[in-house]
Design a protein around this motif. Structure first.
Motif, PDB file in Angstrom:
ATOM      1  N   LEU A 149       0.832  -1.213   0.000  1.00 33.65           N
ATOM      2  CA  LEU A 149       0.000   0.000   0.000  1.00 33.65           C
ATOM      3  C   LEU A 149       0.864   1.260   0.000  1.00 33.65           C
ATOM      4  N   ILE A 150       1.979   1.175   0.700  1.00 37.74           N
ATOM      5  CA  ILE A 150       2.907   2.314   0.699  1.00 37.74           C
ATOM      6  C   ILE A 150       3.445   2.516  -0.718  1.00 37.74           C
ATOM      7  N   ALA A 151       3.799   1.393  -1.349  1.00 36.71           N
ATOM      8  CA  ALA A 151       4.335   1.471  -2.709  1.00 36.71           C
ATOM      9  C   ALA A 151       3.319   2.066  -3.683  1.00 36.71           C
ATOM     10  N   LYS A 152       2.036   1.753  -3.447  1.00 33.95           N
ATOM     11  CA  LYS A 152       0.982   2.283  -4.326  1.00 33.95           C
ATOM     12  C   LYS A 152       0.645   3.746  -4.025  1.00 33.95           C
ATOM     13  N   GLY A 153       1.191   4.245  -2.944  1.00 37.07           N
ATOM     14  CA  GLY A 153       0.934   5.642  -2.605  1.00 37.07           C
ATOM     15  C   GLY A 153      -0.354   5.849  -1.827  1.00 37.07           C
ATOM     16  N   VAL A 154      -0.965   4.755  -1.391  1.00 31.73           N
ATOM     17  CA  VAL A 154      -2.231   4.870  -0.642  1.00 31.73           C
ATOM     18  C   VAL A 154      -1.955   5.207   0.827  1.00 31.73           C
ATOM     19  N   LEU A 155      -0.867   4.659   1.351  1.00 37.17           N
ATOM     20  CA  LEU A 155      -0.463   5.004   2.713  1.00 37.17           C
ATOM     21  C   LEU A 155       0.778   5.885   2.648  1.00 37.17           C
ATOM     22  N   LEU A 156       0.684   7.036   3.340  1.00 37.43           N
ATOM     23  CA  LEU A 156       1.853   7.915   3.415  1.00 37.43           C
ATOM     24  C   LEU A 156       2.444   7.796   4.814  1.00 37.43           C
ATOM     25  N   GLU A 157       3.744   7.552   4.873  1.00 39.87           N
ATOM     26  CA  GLU A 157       4.386   7.467   6.187  1.00 39.87           C
ATOM     27  C   GLU A 157       4.685   8.860   6.719  1.00 39.87           C
ATOM     28  N   GLU A 158       4.366   9.072   7.998  1.00 40.18           N
ATOM     29  CA  GLU A 158       4.683  10.365   8.619  1.00 40.18           C
ATOM     30  C   GLU A 158       5.330  10.111   9.963  1.00 40.18           C
ATOM     31  N   LYS A 159       6.179  11.054  10.384  1.00 35.30           N
ATOM     32  CA  LYS A 159       6.784  10.916  11.708  1.00 35.30           C
ATOM     33  C   LYS A 159       6.348  12.074  12.574  1.00 35.30           C
ATOM     34  N   LYS A 160       5.989  11.735  13.813  1.00 30.97           N
ATOM     35  CA  LYS A 160       5.634  12.807  14.739  1.00 30.97           C
ATOM     36  C   LYS A 160       6.413  12.584  16.008  1.00 30.97           C
ATOM     37  N   GLU A 161       6.757  13.706  16.696  1.00 27.37           N
ATOM     38  CA  GLU A 161       7.415  13.563  17.983  1.00 27.37           C
ATOM     39  C   GLU A 161       6.479  12.887  18.954  1.00 27.37           C
ATOM     40  N   ARG A 162       7.044  12.022  19.778  1.00 25.64           N
ATOM     41  CA  ARG A 162       6.220  11.430  20.815  1.00 25.64           C
ATOM     42  C   ARG A 162       6.904  11.645  22.165  1.00 25.64           C
ATOM     43  N   TYR A 163       6.182  12.271  23.090  1.00 25.65           N
ATOM     44  CA  TYR A 163       6.756  12.493  24.414  1.00 25.65           C
ATOM     45  C   TYR A 163       6.797  11.188  25.185  1.00 25.65           C
ATOM     46  N   ARG A 164       7.849  11.030  25.966  1.00 25.80           N
ATOM     47  CA  ARG A 164       8.016   9.781  26.704  1.00 25.80           C
ATOM     48  C   ARG A 164       7.060   9.681  27.883  1.00 25.80           C
ATOM     49  N   VAL A 165       6.684  10.804  28.464  1.00 23.30           N
ATOM     50  CA  VAL A 165       5.750  10.768  29.595  1.00 23.30           C
ATOM     51  C   VAL A 165       4.373  11.169  29.092  1.00 23.30           C
ATOM     52  N   GLN A 166       3.368  10.402  29.430  1.00 25.69           N
ATOM     53  CA  GLN A 166       2.012  10.741  29.010  1.00 25.69           C
ATOM     54  C   GLN A 166       1.153  11.029  30.239  1.00 25.69           C
ATOM     55  N   TYR A 167       0.351  12.072  30.148  1.00 30.62           N
ATOM     56  CA  TYR A 167      -0.564  12.375  31.248  1.00 30.62           C
ATOM     57  C   TYR A 167      -1.993  12.113  30.797  1.00 30.62           C
ATOM     58  N   THR A 168      -2.817  11.712  31.736  1.00 28.75           N
ATOM     59  CA  THR A 168      -4.219  11.499  31.384  1.00 28.75           C
ATOM     60  C   THR A 168      -5.003  12.788  31.627  1.00 28.75           C
ATOM     61  N   GLU A 169      -6.230  12.815  31.127  1.00 28.18           N
ATOM     62  CA  GLU A 169      -7.113  13.966  31.332  1.00 28.18           C
ATOM     63  C   GLU A 169      -7.370  14.153  32.830  1.00 28.18           C
ATOM     64  N   SER A 170      -7.706  15.358  33.216  1.00 30.12           N
ATOM     65  CA  SER A 170      -8.018  15.577  34.621  1.00 30.12           C
ATOM     66  C   SER A 170      -9.361  14.931  34.948  1.00 30.12           C
ATOM     67  N   SER A 171      -9.480  14.513  36.202  1.00 29.14           N
ATOM     68  CA  SER A 171     -10.756  13.919  36.598  1.00 29.14           C
ATOM     69  C   SER A 171     -11.267  14.709  37.793  1.00 29.14           C
ATOM     70  N   LEU A 172     -11.182  15.995  37.647  1.00 32.30           N
ATOM     71  CA  LEU A 172     -11.551  16.997  38.636  1.00 32.30           C
ATOM     72  C   LEU A 172     -11.870  16.459  40.028  1.00 32.30           C
ATOM     73  N   SER A 173     -10.917  16.633  40.947  1.00 30.42           N
ATOM     74  CA  SER A 173     -11.196  16.200  42.304  1.00 30.42           C
ATOM     75  C   SER A 173     -10.994  17.413  43.210  1.00 30.42           C
ATOM     76  N   LYS A 174     -11.862  18.348  43.039  1.00 28.64           N
ATOM     77  CA  LYS A 174     -11.751  19.614  43.755  1.00 28.64           C
ATOM     78  C   LYS A 174     -12.504  19.492  45.070  1.00 28.64           C
ATOM     79  N   LYS A 175     -11.905  20.001  46.124  1.00 26.93           N
ATOM     80  CA  LYS A 175     -12.580  19.941  47.420  1.00 26.93           C
ATOM     81  C   LYS A 175     -13.184  21.299  47.749  1.00 26.93           C
ATOM     82  N   GLU A 176     -14.295  21.266  48.455  1.00 27.85           N
ATOM     83  CA  GLU A 176     -14.877  22.514  48.956  1.00 27.85           C
ATOM     84  C   GLU A 176     -13.926  23.050  50.029  1.00 27.85           C
ATOM     85  N   LEU A 177     -13.402  24.259  49.835  1.00 27.92           N
ATOM     86  CA  LEU A 177     -12.426  24.759  50.805  1.00 27.92           C
ATOM     87  C   LEU A 177     -13.097  25.173  52.108  1.00 27.92           C
ATOM     88  N   THR A 178     -12.345  25.030  53.193  1.00 30.59           N
ATOM     89  CA  THR A 178     -12.846  25.540  54.475  1.00 30.59           C
ATOM     90  C   THR A 178     -12.736  27.060  54.450  1.00 30.59           C
TER      91      THR A 178
END
Ligand code: ADP
Ligand code: ZN
Length: 722
Positions: free
Chosen positions: A165-194
């Motif tokens: 598929l690459i040879a046919k030009g249907v798939l194009l190879e691309e390179k992107k930077e990938r960070y070694r550390v991944q963070y997940t989305e926040s899961s909001l754990s906010k407390k009501e302040l005193t």
């Protein structure tokens, strides 16, 4: 076009800007703050562009810059200015002040090993009039739907079909930077302040530029306050730095920030590899991160538009870099950066340093307080056990009250933290017959016995040798272990309490990657009854089921020859006491000591920081120590002890001749006179104000610059006097 370049070479004689001409091909890439390759003598070196101008200042022919090292600027205009200020304050070389700001991967010597990591992707590209086999069609269907997929995702498909598929030009190879550390989305754990917490938050966010000291008892919800303030600035599009001591930068702490702020944070800690640190640094430099949490060096995070700088556990000596140069203080650097960004600095602690509290009393810092725990409970009661009495009828390292209290927690299935601020098995080994003690051949210090590996080890230089059966001096089998370390206590616990599950946390059990995290999560999950460790167990930990904190020997830090030993002891004991009873269950603390009447120990009974502060200030005033006087520690080092002493005397004479408002002490042997076969003498200066000091010290440094036998280190306001 001419560029002024500071080259990366640790020779102070070349610590200045050299001019190079910029070839036509590089003109569009060269900017102030970028790294470049330049010819230097016969070598090729890396350097930083500090200035760009049209005219050269010499009549000499200039050499060309060879290339740029990175595609982007690594030092912002702010950081370039900051480096110069740090140089003035510490008298270190300018190049060292810039190097300390950057991750290891960006330093010339280490740069080659760490590189940017890329991930391969395939992008779908419609091509008319091609036909596919069945296997190829499956892949096309998969990728077409998603437009772009990572190489990994296609692992289950046939490699040869992908290739066609690459040879046919249907798939194009691309390179992107990938960070070694991944963070997940926040899961909001906010407390009501005193109400108390809310008041602190409101005060801080009202002002634009102010230095605050937040004196809040352990468990008063300081971390929650920090997060609320950060959130306020985040909503205004501003960034934040949070400094914590390395030792309390635990997975627990990072998780709290990650849960609340998701991938807006970058956490920089010693558990990261050089590559991971490099990636985190680039995320920050590119503006993909708004909150940086890290130990001392995170103060140099290349954030723009800073809204607040927070320094947790402000009293921690880890904020002062003691070695190598530049010997900077992150608390001072924080204030320098806040002046540039017109933002506030918030320093928090349950046991503020005397320096900070003194400034707060004078009104230089604005004092904020959180005097109560959030759970509404009072601070855990502290029992001080006099071990001089206990030793009369018991032999082990556990007093009766501590043993009973442990037994009771085990029965109730509650957890226990035990502190002993000394790792290893015994603090030294000696012969009962002739008195021989084992010392390190390189350092002026006794070796520590480690039972698990049957070795004697030096905690300074790492030297080690196998344990002995008989004394090398008198050949008798009379060797005995004196003193006590965490390993020995672990053994004793196993003997006294059957089936007790003890988890040891110290330098030896946490040095492997991921071990620290594992210990904390195992203890939290209740897999162990007792967490036993060095000062690592004292800071930042928050376990709901811990209802007893025991200190095996509260005196270890008291016996260190340092004018801050009382302060360090009080602070350590109060911090570890604060690990008890943090949730619903009532907590208790038991401190064993041979000095029950010493104020640094007695005053922890009621967590009486203010009385400790007053008492200690009085002593500092009488003895002319900080915060009443500034200190400067000049170390003269070399292999030839006699020569070092002679030079130290010369330096002292020259200081005496040229300075008036100064108390001079020494030269004296450094606390550890010999480390790694290098001898060192100190000269200590105490002063309030001395304008001629800096120029004079600069002259002395210059004088010894070319002397290969003598090395001079200067440390302003040293964190320890060893
Ligand atoms: P500190 O940093 O002062 O030791 P923390 O912020 O760690 O205190 O708070 C101690 C404990 O109390 C933590 O478990 C925290 O989640 C909890 N806590 C803090 N603030 C609140 C609040 N307003 N309501 C409920 N729980 C809180
Ligand atoms: Zn040694």
């Amino acid at each position: 076009m001419i560029a002024g370049v500071l080259v990366e070479i640790s020779n102070k004689n070349v610590d200045r800007v050299f001019e190079y001409s910029v070839p036509e091909t590089l003109k569009k890439d060269i900017q102030v703050g970028i790294r470049v390759l330049v010819p230097f003598g016969k070598q090729t070196l890396e350097g930083f562009v500090l200035e760009i101008k049209e005219e050269k200042t010499t009549g000499k022919e200039l050499r060309d810059i060879l290339n740029v090292v990175d595609s982007d600027v690594v030092l912002t205009e702010e950081l370039l200015l900051l480096g110069k200020k740090i140089q003035e304050k510490t008298l270190a070389s300018l190049i060292s002040c810039y190097q300390v700001m950057l991750p290891k991967a960006l330093k010339a010597k280490n740069g080659s090993k760490v590189s940017i990591r890329y991930e391969s992707f395939y992008r779908f590209q419609p091509v008319p009039n091609v036909s596919f086999t069945k296997k190829q069609q499956e892949i096309v269907n998969y990728v077409e739907k998603r437009t772009i997929v990572s190489k990994k995702e296609l692992n289950d498909f046939s490699t040869s079909s992908i290739k066609s598929l690459i040879a046919k030009g249907v798939l194009l190879e691309e390179k992107k930077e990938r960070y070694r550390v991944q963070y997940t989305e926040s899961s909001l754990s906010k407390k009501e302040l005193t109400e108390e917490q809310q008041k602190v938050v409101s005060e801080v966010v009202q002002q634009t530029q102010q230095n605050y000291l937040l004196y809040g008892v352990t468990g008063s919800g300081k971390t929650e306050v920090y997060m609320e303030i950060i959130d306020f600035y985040l909503k205004q599009g501003k960034s934040s730095i949070v400094l914590v001591p390395e030792i309390s930068l635990t997975p627990q702490m990072i998780e709290r920030f990650q849960k609340r702020f998701g991938d807006k944070i970058a956490a920089i800690h010693s558990g990261l590899s050089d590559g991971e640190k490099y990636d985190e640094w680039r995320r920050i430099a590119r503006g993909e991160v708004s909150i940086v949490i890290g130990a001392r060096s995170a103060i140099f995070a290349p954030l723009k538009n800073i809204g607040i700088i927070i320094i947790d556990e402000e009293h921690s000596e880890s904020y002062k870099q003691s070695d190598p140069n530049p010997r900077y203080d992150a608390r001072e650097v924080a204030i320098m950066r806040s002046e540039y960004h017109h933002c506030s600095v918030l320093m928090g602690s349950a046991t503020p340093s005397l320096e900070a509290m003194a400034r707060a009393q004078k009104g230089v810092f604005h004092l904020l307080m959180l005097p109560h725990r959030v759970n509404g409970r009072s601070l855990p009661p502290v029992d001080i056990i006099d071990m001089n009495q206990e030793m009369k009828h018991s032999h082990g390292h556990f007093s009766k009250p501590l043993m009973d209290a442990i037994q009771e927690r085990l029965r109730r299935k509650e957890q226990i933290i035990l502190l002993l601020n000394r790792r290893g098995y015994a603090s030294f080994v000696t012969c009962k017959n002739c008195g021989y003690t084992f010392k390190c051949p390189n350092c002026d210090i006794t070796l520590t016995y480690h039972k698990s590996s049957n070795t004697l080890r030096c905690h300074y230089c790492g030297y080690g040798e196998k344990g002995y059966r008989e004394c090398p001096e008198c050949k008798e089998e009379s060797l005995t272990n004196l003193g006590v370390g965490t390993q020995k206590i672990e053994e004793e616990l196993q003997r006294i309490f059957q089936d007790v599950r003890v988890l040891r946390m110290d330098y030896d059990t946490t040095s492997r990657k991921g071990k620290h995290e594992e210990i904390i999560s195992d203890f939290r999950d209740g897999k162990y009854d007792i967490l036993l460790g060095t000062q690592m167990v004292a800071k930042g930990l928050d376990f709901a089921n811990v209802t007893l904190v025991g200190v095996i020997n509260a005196d270890t830090s008291l016996n260190i020859p340092d004018f801050r030993s009382s302060e360090k002891t009080f602070s350590l004991l109060d911090q570890v006491a604060g690990r008890s009873g943090r949730s619903e269950k009532e907590g208790r603390v038991i401190l064993q000591t041979f000095n029950p009447d010493h104020y640094a120990i007695a005053l922890t009974k009621n967590h009486d920081y203010m009385s400790f502060y007053q008492k200690e200030m009085e002593i500092r005033r009488r003895l002319k120590y900080p915060p009443y006087y500034y200190l400067c520690d000049i170390r003269i080092k070399g292999k030839d002890a006699m020569m070092v002493f002679q030079e130290a005397l010369k330096i002292k004479k020259s200081l005496e001749r040229n300075l008036v408002n100064m108390i001079l002490l020494g030269p004296s042997n450094a606390g550890v006179f010999k480390i790694n076969n290098i001898y060192s003498y100190h000269i200590i200066l105490k002063y309030k104000k001395e304008d001629s000091l800096y120029p004079l010290l600069k002259k002395i440094l210059d004088h010894y610059q070319t002397n290969v036998k003598i090395k001079i280190d200067i440390d302003f306001n040293p964190s320890q006097m060893l």
